[in-house]
Design an enzyme around this catalytic site. Structure first.
Site, PDB file in Angstrom:
ATOM      1  CB  VAL A 167      15.165  37.615 -22.263  1.00 33.23           C
ATOM      2  CG1 VAL A 167      16.619  37.999 -21.970  1.00 33.23           C
ATOM      3  CG2 VAL A 167      15.094  36.453 -23.240  1.00 33.23           C
ATOM      4  CG  ASN A 170      27.444  35.023  -8.695  1.00 32.76           C
ATOM      5  OD1 ASN A 170      27.282  33.807  -8.773  1.00 32.76           O
ATOM      6  ND2 ASN A 170      28.090  35.596  -7.700  1.00 32.76           N
ATOM      7  CB  SER A 215      15.595  56.048 -12.790  1.00 28.42           C
ATOM      8  OG  SER A 215      15.784  56.904 -11.702  1.00 28.42           O
ATOM      9  CE1 TYR A 232      20.773  54.527 -12.544  1.00 29.53           C
ATOM     10  CE2 TYR A 232      19.582  56.381 -11.589  1.00 29.53           C
ATOM     11  CZ  TYR A 232      19.648  55.034 -11.914  1.00 29.53           C
ATOM     12  OH  TYR A 232      18.594  54.203 -11.618  1.00 29.53           O
ATOM     13  CB  VAL A 262      12.233  49.786  -5.938  1.00 23.72           C
ATOM     14  CG1 VAL A 262      11.896  48.346  -5.583  1.00 23.72           C
ATOM     15  CG2 VAL A 262      11.182  50.364  -6.893  1.00 23.72           C
ATOM     16  CB  SER A 300      16.992  47.244  -4.787  1.00 20.59           C
ATOM     17  OG  SER A 300      17.729  48.349  -5.251  1.00 20.59           O
TER      18      SER A 300
HETATM   19  N1  LIG Z   1      16.040  50.340  -6.790  1.00 22.47           N
HETATM   20  C1  LIG Z   1      15.641  51.554  -7.103  1.00 22.47           C
HETATM   21  O1  LIG Z   1      15.321  52.382  -6.234  1.00 22.47           O
HETATM   22  C2  LIG Z   1      15.552  51.949  -8.548  1.00 22.47           C
HETATM   23  C3  LIG Z   1      14.962  53.173  -8.862  1.00 22.47           C
HETATM   24  C4  LIG Z   1      14.863  53.547 -10.187  1.00 22.47           C
HETATM   25  C5  LIG Z   1      15.340  52.707 -11.176  1.00 22.47           C
HETATM   26  N2  LIG Z   1      15.918  51.525 -10.845  1.00 22.47           N
HETATM   27  C6  LIG Z   1      16.439  50.680 -11.919  1.00 22.47           C
HETATM   28  O2  LIG Z   1      16.005  49.350 -11.735  1.00 22.47           O
HETATM   29  C7  LIG Z   1      16.952  48.455 -12.294  1.00 22.47           C
HETATM   30  C8  LIG Z   1      17.261  47.345 -11.308  1.00 22.47           C
HETATM   31  O3  LIG Z   1      17.776  47.923 -10.139  1.00 22.47           O
HETATM   32  P1  LIG Z   1      17.806  47.164  -8.737  1.00 22.47           P
HETATM   33  O4  LIG Z   1      17.612  48.204  -7.728  1.00 22.47           O
HETATM   34  O5  LIG Z   1      16.929  45.991  -8.751  1.00 22.47           O
HETATM   35  O6  LIG Z   1      19.349  46.686  -8.709  1.00 22.47           O
HETATM   36  P2  LIG Z   1      20.067  45.546  -7.869  1.00 22.47           P
HETATM   37  O7  LIG Z   1      19.226  45.082  -6.728  1.00 22.47           O
HETATM   38  O8  LIG Z   1      21.427  46.063  -7.587  1.00 22.47           O
HETATM   39  O9  LIG Z   1      20.171  44.309  -8.909  1.00 22.47           O
HETATM   40  C9  LIG Z   1      20.963  44.434 -10.032  1.00 22.47           C
HETATM   41  C10 LIG Z   1      20.977  43.139 -10.823  1.00 22.47           C
HETATM   42  O10 LIG Z   1      21.790  43.338 -11.985  1.00 22.47           O
HETATM   43  C11 LIG Z   1      22.884  42.406 -11.979  1.00 22.47           C
HETATM   44  N3  LIG Z   1      24.076  43.111 -12.460  1.00 22.47           N
HETATM   45  C12 LIG Z   1      24.683  44.160 -11.884  1.00 22.47           C
HETATM   46  N4  LIG Z   1      25.746  44.554 -12.613  1.00 22.47           N
HETATM   47  C13 LIG Z   1      25.812  43.718 -13.674  1.00 22.47           C
HETATM   48  C14 LIG Z   1      26.693  43.609 -14.772  1.00 22.47           C
HETATM   49  N5  LIG Z   1      27.737  44.421 -14.909  1.00 22.47           N
HETATM   50  N6  LIG Z   1      26.466  42.650 -15.683  1.00 22.47           N
HETATM   51  C15 LIG Z   1      25.426  41.795 -15.555  1.00 22.47           C
HETATM   52  N7  LIG Z   1      24.550  41.858 -14.535  1.00 22.47           N
HETATM   53  C16 LIG Z   1      24.743  42.802 -13.595  1.00 22.47           C
HETATM   54  C17 LIG Z   1      23.011  41.977 -10.523  1.00 22.47           C
HETATM   55  O11 LIG Z   1      23.523  40.663 -10.416  1.00 22.47           O
HETATM   56  P3  LIG Z   1      25.073  40.306 -10.347  1.00 22.47           P
HETATM   57  O12 LIG Z   1      25.701  41.413  -9.552  1.00 22.47           O
HETATM   58  O13 LIG Z   1      25.121  38.973  -9.695  1.00 22.47           O
HETATM   59  O14 LIG Z   1      25.506  40.264 -11.761  1.00 22.47           O
HETATM   60  C18 LIG Z   1      21.558  41.965 -10.087  1.00 22.47           C
HETATM   61  O15 LIG Z   1      20.937  40.796 -10.532  1.00 22.47           O
HETATM   62  C19 LIG Z   1      18.161  49.318 -12.689  1.00 22.47           C
HETATM   63  O16 LIG Z   1      18.104  49.578 -14.056  1.00 22.47           O
HETATM   64  C20 LIG Z   1      17.967  50.594 -11.902  1.00 22.47           C
HETATM   65  O17 LIG Z   1      18.559  51.698 -12.525  1.00 22.47           O
HETATM   66  C21 LIG Z   1      16.039  51.118  -9.550  1.00 22.47           C
END
Ligand SMILES: NC(=O)c1ccc[n+]([C@@H]2O[C@H](COP(=O)([O-])OP(=O)(O)OC[C@H]3O[C@@H](n4cnc5c(N)ncnc54)[C@H](OP(=O)(O)O)[C@@H]3O)[C@@H](O)[C@H]2O)c1
Length: 338
Positions: A66, A95, A201, A214, A247, A249
């Protein structure tokens, strides 16, 4: 007493106390040996040793993974790589169309089963979590990735942060992790097998001014993980907190990868190949935390060696002031262009 007599006393004290110099030498040697041991352990875990085989959690045996927030970024990559490893994949995000197309892509590519559930974690109430929990009934869930997360739109001082942004961040980063874990865990305990990954993070490890909410929610994940991991170790369940630096994103708003900022692909590969190994987080005093991606691991370990968190907090504050200034400038430029 003049300075030369003092020097004489100190000198004869040293000569008269061979035990003292031996003790100091031993202490120094132990400290050096400790740093060498820790450094070798971090390097071995990060670059050489394999993590726990995913078969232990049901890969290729019909078990499900999951993944929350599974239609983009890190979560999408987890979904694809877990399917590749031989799990059926249960995708959770907001979505419906994106969920359906991601699921179809996975089924076609890896010939595994998929299921989807649309939920907005920022608005989910008890009934919504019950409905999500009901969809797991009868499924052998071997892996849960609590990935969904929200950060601040731009760095801002806490008093200037919009109220609903604060609420959403806490609701998504904390509540969703607690509630989804609560729905999945009883089955894992019953089957005496499971892996729960909580995506954290560096902002949780280093208190981050101007991203205070955050940062606090990510620190919560580290502590929650350690406590839960100890509770369920006896049930053969691994709970791991992932200390993640940047990362590429949508959330990070970074589009170009570098040695320190990987694409989601290599990042997730490092996670899944190092389960059970702390890598860069090994000596940070955060049990059950792992920093598996090589450059993140070296950074985490360097920060542990340096100590002095206030130094990093102050550096982060400066960095965030600069990011905010540039973000506001860009917004003003765009507004003018319109
Ligand atoms: N990227 C980084 O640099 C980084 C660094 C440290 C930690 N992280 C952690 O990694 C995790 C993933 O981050 P990411 O960078 O991959 O984010 P991302 O690219 O923005 O992807 C977020 C995902 O979560 C879904 N989502 C967002 N809001 C939602 C909601 N309210 N309900 C249900 N689904 C939701 C989005 O899809 P929909 O919008 O279609 O629902 C998407 O699938 C997070 O916990 C973030 O804090 C990321």
């Amino acid at each position: 007493m003049d300075a030369s007599s003092l020097k004489h006393i100190a000198f004869s004290f040293t000569l008269d106390q061979p035990y003292l110099s031996t003790f100091l030498l031993a202490l120094g040697s132990i400290s050096v040996a400790r740093v060498i041991y820790q450094t070798l352990t971090v390097l071995l875990q990060t670059f050489v040793l394999p993590g726990t085989n995913l078969k232990r959690f049901g890969a290729k045996k019909g078990a499900w993974a999951v993944v929350t927030g599974s239609t983009d970024g890190i979560g999408k990559e987890f979904s694809f790589q877990l399917a590749k490893a031989g799990f059926n994949v249960f995708l959770v995000a907001r979505n419906k169309d994106l969920l359906a197309s991601t699921a179809a892509e996975i089924e076609q590519k890896y010939k595994v089963s998929t299921a989807t559930h649309a939920i907005d974690f920022s608005k989910a109430n008890v009934a919504a979590y019950d409905a999500l929990g009901a969809t797991f009934t009868g499924l052998d869930v071997g892996v849960l990735v609590n990935n969904v997360g929200k950060s601040h739109a731009i760095p801002a001082y806490f008093i200037d942060t919009p109220n609903d942004e604060i609420t959403d961040i806490v609701t998504i980063n904390v509540n969703a992790t607690l509630r989804v874990t609560y729905a999945v865990l009883p089955g894992m305990v019953q089957r005496k097998r499971g892996l729960i990954l909580n995506v954290g993070s560096f902002a949780g490890a280093i208190p981050s001014p101007m991203l205070a909410t955050y940062s606090g929610t990510k620190a919560f994940l580290a502590t929650f993980t350690s406590a839960l991991a100890e509770e369920v170790r006896k049930d053969n369940i691994t709970v791991e907190h992932l200390n993640t630096y940047f990362v590429v994103s949508k959330l990070s708003k970074i589009r170009k990868s570098s040695a320190l900022i990987p694409q989601p692909g290599p990042y997730v590969r490092s996670v899944l190949s190092k389960i059970g190994l702390a890598c860069g987080a090994g000596f940070s005093g955060r049990p059950d935390t792992s920093t598996p991606f090589w450059s993140h691991a070296l950074l985490d370990y360097a920060m542990t060696l340096i100590g002095a968190p206030s130094l990093f907090i102050s550096y982060t504050h400066g960095l965030h002031k600069d990011i905010r200034r540039r973000a506001l400038k860009k917004a003003a430029r765009e507004a003018k262009a319109e």
